[in-house]
Design a protein around this motif. Structure first.
Motif, PDB file in Angstrom:
ATOM      1  N   ILE A 120       0.884  -1.213  -0.062  1.00  0.00           N
ATOM      2  CA  ILE A 120      -0.089   0.056   0.001  1.00  0.00           C
ATOM      3  C   ILE A 120       0.828   1.287  -0.111  1.00  0.00           C
ATOM      4  N   ALA A 121       0.841   1.987  -1.142  1.00  0.00           N
ATOM      5  CA  ALA A 121       1.943   3.241  -1.173  1.00  0.00           C
ATOM      6  C   ALA A 121       1.164   4.287  -2.072  1.00  0.00           C
ATOM      7  N   ARG A 122       2.006   5.474  -1.875  1.00  0.00           N
ATOM      8  CA  ARG A 122       1.495   6.572  -2.674  1.00  0.00           C
ATOM      9  C   ARG A 122       2.299   6.689  -3.830  1.00  0.00           C
ATOM     10  N   VAL A 123       1.866   6.987  -5.042  1.00  0.00           N
ATOM     11  CA  VAL A 123       2.553   7.389  -6.235  1.00  0.00           C
ATOM     12  C   VAL A 123       3.097   8.674  -6.193  1.00  0.00           C
ATOM     13  N   ILE A 124       4.421   8.948  -5.780  1.00  0.00           N
ATOM     14  CA  ILE A 124       4.749  10.276  -5.803  1.00  0.00           C
ATOM     15  C   ILE A 124       5.456  10.779  -7.091  1.00  0.00           C
TER      16      ILE A 124
END
Length: 301
Positions: free
Chosen positions: A24-28
């Motif tokens: 679970i991660a944010r696309v930066i």
């Protein structure tokens, strides 16, 4: 969309020994790499994602899979990622310090996550100075599908997810890529790749700044009223002008001359070599026309 806490993994633990990771991660960061041979479609889609701990990993989507994901993934959004492969993060330019990178497969699953949950902590008020303006903010900790778990420092998880995702591209490059000085390559005894931060003093004007190239990009030579391309081992008719700029650069250790070829030179000048030639030809024609007009006016006097 909810993902059970016991099933998710951390970015720092990702390795090639398994393809059953759930992140679970944010696309930066998200960008497309151009294909200079096939301009209609990009060569690949690239991303950098970051989890709640602030760890980052590079993600690559090959050309044939772009259509499956490009309309469903956006910068600054949080997703769950699973059923992907992992390989070594090699190459001269690496966007993260992670030992490995993620490669999407046909069966890779990407699910959007709504980061809305329970308020579990409130930090202390602080001031953020950016571009000469001051903004007062108060960090909070939200429990949402395990995205923010640490209660020891309520501000840490939130800042990792919300503030650091929009870091300047130049800042990221300087942060992650080891830089050298001009003296470094001069002391090197073997072939290597260097990233150097230096100041351009001037363009060397007393040398050829362009060359004639085949459409494949390789230099050609005049022969039999045509041009000969060594790569294809045949004569060609269609050719193009390409940059070969020599730049004099300097830093605190030394000075040297760098050669800038067509793609990078076009980015620097913001005009292709052919466009520059066309502008130059128009200027010459205008000057000749002006001289001819002035001559006719003089003869009539």
């Amino acid at each position: 969309m909810s993902v059970s806490r016991q099933n998710k993994n951390c970015v720092k633990d990702v390795n090639p020994q398994s393809e059953n990771w759930i992140l679970i991660a944010r696309v930066i960061r998200l960008w497309f790499v151009s294909d200079f041979k096939k301009t209609k479609f990009p060569f690949s889609m690239e991303m950098v994602i970051q989890d709640k701990d602030g760890d980052r990993i590079h993600v690559s989507v090959r050309r044939t899979l772009i259509y499956k994901f490009q309309n469903d993934i956006f910068e600054d959004k949080v997703y769950s990622f699973n059923f992907f492969s992992v390989s070594t993060n090699s190459g001269s330019y690496r966007t993260t310090c992670h030992q490995y990178k993620i490669n999407f497969q046909f069966g890779t699953k990407v699910t959007s996550i709504d980061v809305i949950g329970i308020l579990t902590g409130v930090g202390t008020q602080r001031e953020l100075n950016r571009s000469g303006s001051t903004t007062k903010l108060n960090a909070i900790s939200i429990e949402a599908d395990g995205m923010i778990e640490s209660m020891d420092s309520p501000t840490q998880g939130l800042s990792q997810l919300c503030d650091s995702g929009k870091q300047n591209v130049e800042d990221e490059f300087i942060t992650f890529i080891h830089r050298n000085t001009i003296q470094g390559p001069k002391d090197c005894k073997e072939e290597s790749t260097f990233v150097i931060l230096a100041t351009i003093k001037h363009i060397v004007a007393d040398d050829d700044w362009w060359y004639t190239a085949c459409l494949c990009g390789k230099v050609v030579y005049p022969d039999s009223k045509m041009f000969f391309c060594e790569k294809y081992n045949k004569h060609v008719i269609k050719v193009q002008q390409r940059y070969k700029l020599k730049l004099r650069v300097i830093d605190e250790t030394d000075s040297t001359t760098f050669v800038l070829f067509d793609r990078d030179a076009t980015t620097l000048i913001n005009k292709s070599c052919a466009e520059l030639f066309e502008s130059h030809d128009k200027l010459i024609r205008m000057q000749k026309c002006t001289i001819a007009t002035s001559t006719q006016h003089y003869n009539t006097l």
